[in-house]
Design a protein around this motif. Sequence first.
Motif, PDB file in Angstrom:
ATOM      1  N   SER A 179       0.845  -1.189   0.000  1.00  0.00           N
ATOM      2  CA  SER A 179       0.000   0.000   0.000  1.00  0.00           C
ATOM      3  C   SER A 179       0.885   1.245   0.000  1.00  0.00           C
ATOM      4  CB  SER A 179      -0.900   0.008   1.236  1.00  0.00           C
ATOM      5  OG  SER A 179      -0.112   0.187   2.407  1.00  0.00           O
ATOM      6  N   ASP A 180       0.272   2.401  -0.258  1.00  0.00           N
ATOM      7  CA  ASP A 180       1.032   3.648  -0.231  1.00  0.00           C
ATOM      8  C   ASP A 180       1.640   3.886   1.152  1.00  0.00           C
ATOM      9  OD1 ASP A 180       0.390   4.092  -2.863  1.00  0.00           O
ATOM     10  OD2 ASP A 180      -1.282   5.458  -2.426  1.00  0.00           O
ATOM     11  N   GLY A 181       0.874   3.538   2.183  1.00  0.00           N
ATOM     12  CA  GLY A 181       1.389   3.710   3.545  1.00  0.00           C
ATOM     13  C   GLY A 181       2.583   2.817   3.823  1.00  0.00           C
ATOM     14  N   GLU A 182       2.544   1.574   3.335  1.00  0.00           N
ATOM     15  CA  GLU A 182       3.666   0.655   3.538  1.00  0.00           C
ATOM     16  C   GLU A 182       4.906   1.128   2.799  1.00  0.00           C
ATOM     17  OE1 GLU A 182       1.398  -3.623   4.263  1.00  0.00           O
ATOM     18  OE2 GLU A 182       1.689  -2.873   2.213  1.00  0.00           O
ATOM     19  N   LEU A 183       4.718   1.633   1.580  1.00  0.00           N
ATOM     20  CA  LEU A 183       5.863   2.143   0.825  1.00  0.00           C
ATOM     21  C   LEU A 183       6.508   3.315   1.558  1.00  0.00           C
ATOM     22  CD1 LEU A 183       4.461   2.031  -2.830  1.00  0.00           C
ATOM     23  CD2 LEU A 183       6.235   0.559  -1.856  1.00  0.00           C
ATOM     24  N   MET A 184       5.682   4.193   2.110  1.00  0.00           N
ATOM     25  CA  MET A 184       6.214   5.345   2.851  1.00  0.00           C
ATOM     26  C   MET A 184       6.985   4.878   4.087  1.00  0.00           C
ATOM     27  SD  MET A 184       4.182   8.627   4.452  1.00  0.00           S
ATOM     28  CE  MET A 184       3.385   7.599   5.709  1.00  0.00           C
ATOM     29  N   HIS A 185       6.434   3.893   4.787  1.00  0.00           N
ATOM     30  CA  HIS A 185       7.099   3.384   5.990  1.00  0.00           C
ATOM     31  C   HIS A 185       8.429   2.732   5.642  1.00  0.00           C
ATOM     32  CE1 HIS A 185       7.613   1.644   9.968  1.00  0.00           C
ATOM     33  NE2 HIS A 185       7.920   0.510   9.361  1.00  0.00           N
ATOM     34  N   ILE A 186       8.446   1.942   4.547  1.00  0.00           N
ATOM     35  CA  ILE A 186       9.687   1.287   4.130  1.00  0.00           C
ATOM     36  C   ILE A 186      10.754   2.328   3.814  1.00  0.00           C
ATOM     37  CG2 ILE A 186      10.738  -0.093   2.288  1.00  0.00           C
ATOM     38  CD1 ILE A 186       8.023  -1.602   2.133  1.00  0.00           C
ATOM     39  N   ALA A 187      10.352   3.391   3.097  1.00  0.00           N
ATOM     40  CA  ALA A 187      11.308   4.442   2.744  1.00  0.00           C
ATOM     41  C   ALA A 187      11.859   5.122   4.007  1.00  0.00           C
ATOM     42  CB  ALA A 187      10.644   5.464   1.834  1.00  0.00           C
ATOM     43  N   MET A 188      11.017   5.332   5.006  1.00  0.00           N
ATOM     44  CA  MET A 188      11.445   6.007   6.228  1.00  0.00           C
ATOM     45  C   MET A 188      12.359   5.119   7.072  1.00  0.00           C
ATOM     46  SD  MET A 188       7.842   7.844   7.293  1.00  0.00           S
ATOM     47  CE  MET A 188       8.479   8.350   8.897  1.00  0.00           C
ATOM     48  N   MET A 189      12.085   3.811   7.073  1.00  0.00           N
ATOM     49  CA  MET A 189      12.841   2.893   7.924  1.00  0.00           C
ATOM     50  C   MET A 189      14.053   2.309   7.221  1.00  0.00           C
ATOM     51  SD  MET A 189      11.147   3.254  10.617  1.00  0.00           S
ATOM     52  CE  MET A 189      12.126   2.105  11.592  1.00  0.00           C
ATOM     53  N   ALA A 190      14.295   2.699   5.964  1.00  0.00           N
ATOM     54  CA  ALA A 190      15.383   2.094   5.193  1.00  0.00           C
ATOM     55  C   ALA A 190      16.745   2.370   5.803  1.00  0.00           C
ATOM     56  CB  ALA A 190      15.345   2.602   3.748  1.00  0.00           C
ATOM     57  N   THR A 191      16.855   3.361   6.689  1.00  0.00           N
ATOM     58  CA  THR A 191      18.141   3.630   7.330  1.00  0.00           C
ATOM     59  C   THR A 191      18.583   2.454   8.199  1.00  0.00           C
ATOM     60  OG1 THR A 191      16.953   4.743   9.131  1.00  0.00           O
ATOM     61  CG2 THR A 191      17.796   6.122   7.331  1.00  0.00           C
ATOM     62  N   GLN A 192      17.648   1.570   8.556  1.00  0.00           N
ATOM     63  CA  GLN A 192      17.982   0.394   9.353  1.00  0.00           C
ATOM     64  C   GLN A 192      18.640  -0.690   8.502  1.00  0.00           C
ATOM     65  OE1 GLN A 192      17.454   0.493  12.661  1.00  0.00           O
ATOM     66  NE2 GLN A 192      16.580   2.540  12.437  1.00  0.00           N
ATOM     67  N   ALA A 193      18.547  -0.563   7.186  1.00  0.00           N
ATOM     68  CA  ALA A 193      19.137  -1.556   6.295  1.00  0.00           C
ATOM     69  C   ALA A 193      20.598  -1.215   6.049  1.00  0.00           C
ATOM     70  CB  ALA A 193      18.364  -1.591   4.977  1.00  0.00           C
ATOM     71  N   GLU A 194      21.278  -2.114   5.351  1.00  0.00           N
ATOM     72  CA  GLU A 194      22.702  -1.925   5.081  1.00  0.00           C
ATOM     73  C   GLU A 194      22.939  -0.962   3.924  1.00  0.00           C
ATOM     74  OE1 GLU A 194      24.147  -5.807   4.380  1.00  0.00           O
ATOM     75  OE2 GLU A 194      23.795  -6.514   6.425  1.00  0.00           O
ATOM     76  N   CYS A 195      21.901  -0.664   3.148  1.00  0.00           N
ATOM     77  CA  CYS A 195      22.034   0.259   2.015  1.00  0.00           C
ATOM     78  C   CYS A 195      20.706   0.982   1.818  1.00  0.00           C
ATOM     79  CB  CYS A 195      22.437  -0.489   0.738  1.00  0.00           C
ATOM     80  SG  CYS A 195      21.173  -1.642   0.158  1.00  0.00           S
ATOM     81  N   ASP A 196      20.695   1.904   0.859  1.00  0.00           N
ATOM     82  CA  ASP A 196      19.485   2.681   0.578  1.00  0.00           C
ATOM     83  C   ASP A 196      18.588   2.031  -0.468  1.00  0.00           C
ATOM     84  OD1 ASP A 196      19.992   4.695   2.380  1.00  0.00           O
ATOM     85  OD2 ASP A 196      21.108   5.923   0.937  1.00  0.00           O
ATOM     86  N   CYS A 197      18.886   0.813  -0.885  1.00  0.00           N
ATOM     87  CA  CYS A 197      18.094   0.182  -1.947  1.00  0.00           C
ATOM     88  C   CYS A 197      16.613   0.051  -1.589  1.00  0.00           C
ATOM     89  CB  CYS A 197      18.687  -1.175  -2.300  1.00  0.00           C
ATOM     90  SG  CYS A 197      20.181  -1.041  -3.321  1.00  0.00           S
ATOM     91  N   PRO A 198      16.241  -0.339  -0.357  1.00  0.00           N
ATOM     92  CA  PRO A 198      14.804  -0.397  -0.046  1.00  0.00           C
ATOM     93  C   PRO A 198      14.108   0.951  -0.236  1.00  0.00           C
ATOM     94  CG  PRO A 198      16.055  -1.595   1.589  1.00  0.00           C
ATOM     95  CD  PRO A 198      17.059  -0.858   0.753  1.00  0.00           C
TER      96      PRO A 198
END
Length: 300
Positions: A218-237
């Motif tokens: 959903s649009d909300g999930e995409l926004m959350h993934i983009a915001m939380m991507a700093t927890q990943a090893e790269c910015d790909c998410p």
Amino acid sequence: MDEDLYKIGAVAKRTGISPECLRAWERRYGLEPAQRAGKTRFYSVSQVERLTSVKALLEQGHPISQLIQLSDDELQRRLRPPPSRAAAHRRRTGLVGGQLILANREARRNPQANDAAMEVVAEWSTAAELKADRGALPELDCVVVYVPTLDPQRLEEIEEIYPDASLVVAFRYATAADLEACRQAGRAILRWPAEWQTVVRRVTATAPVMADAPRRFSDGELMHIAMMATQAECDCPRHLAELIGVINDYESHARRCGSTYGNVDEDHRLVAGRVGAARGHLEESLHALVEKHGLLAMAN
């Protein structure tokens, strides 16, 4: 006068396109006759052949605004169905209207009736019954609806219920204005009563609608993934989530861009469908990264 030229009345008889329609196309799209003698229009043999092809494609659901711009070769290419279409599957069809339901049942009594390309999987006696079932509708390739009078507004309501299915309209009465509106919208229409095999041919001739690929996020999930991507090893998410969001926006725009009277033309429908398919591949990649880093689990 050259014997290979035809007056507008003769052209109408040969092509099935009314003189009024030919004059309207001349005004709107510059479809000039080959010659004139005062107010009398004369069309060449090649023009008559081209108009015959245009008429056939109109009956398949193509809008005149696109056909009028195509070359003769492109018209012929559109007239040739893809070889795999007939073999792919029987077109799952829904019938709306008691006249159609009775005609189908009568045809099924004839063992020689050839409807191998079409399968009736749903029936509604009225459009009201169809609307009542809106929450639990079967997946269809085509909807055939009977209307006593050709009312474009009523047809738009059915198209909203089944936006991913082709529409064939059987009508008993129609005004010239409503006929022209349906032709401009690229709707496949036929006058009722008609032989059942005519209905089958019209269903199998309509261009299949490429349905939307279901969205995984959903649009909300995409926004959350983009915001939380700093927890990943790269910015790909984050990059993937943003790219998918852009694709979602363009997919909606492509369908609106190709919409006329509620119908989406074939080219924009294919564009939107292919864009949706591409989105699906990107969503698979994003899903793998989301699962690896637990990005959606961080929502709570």
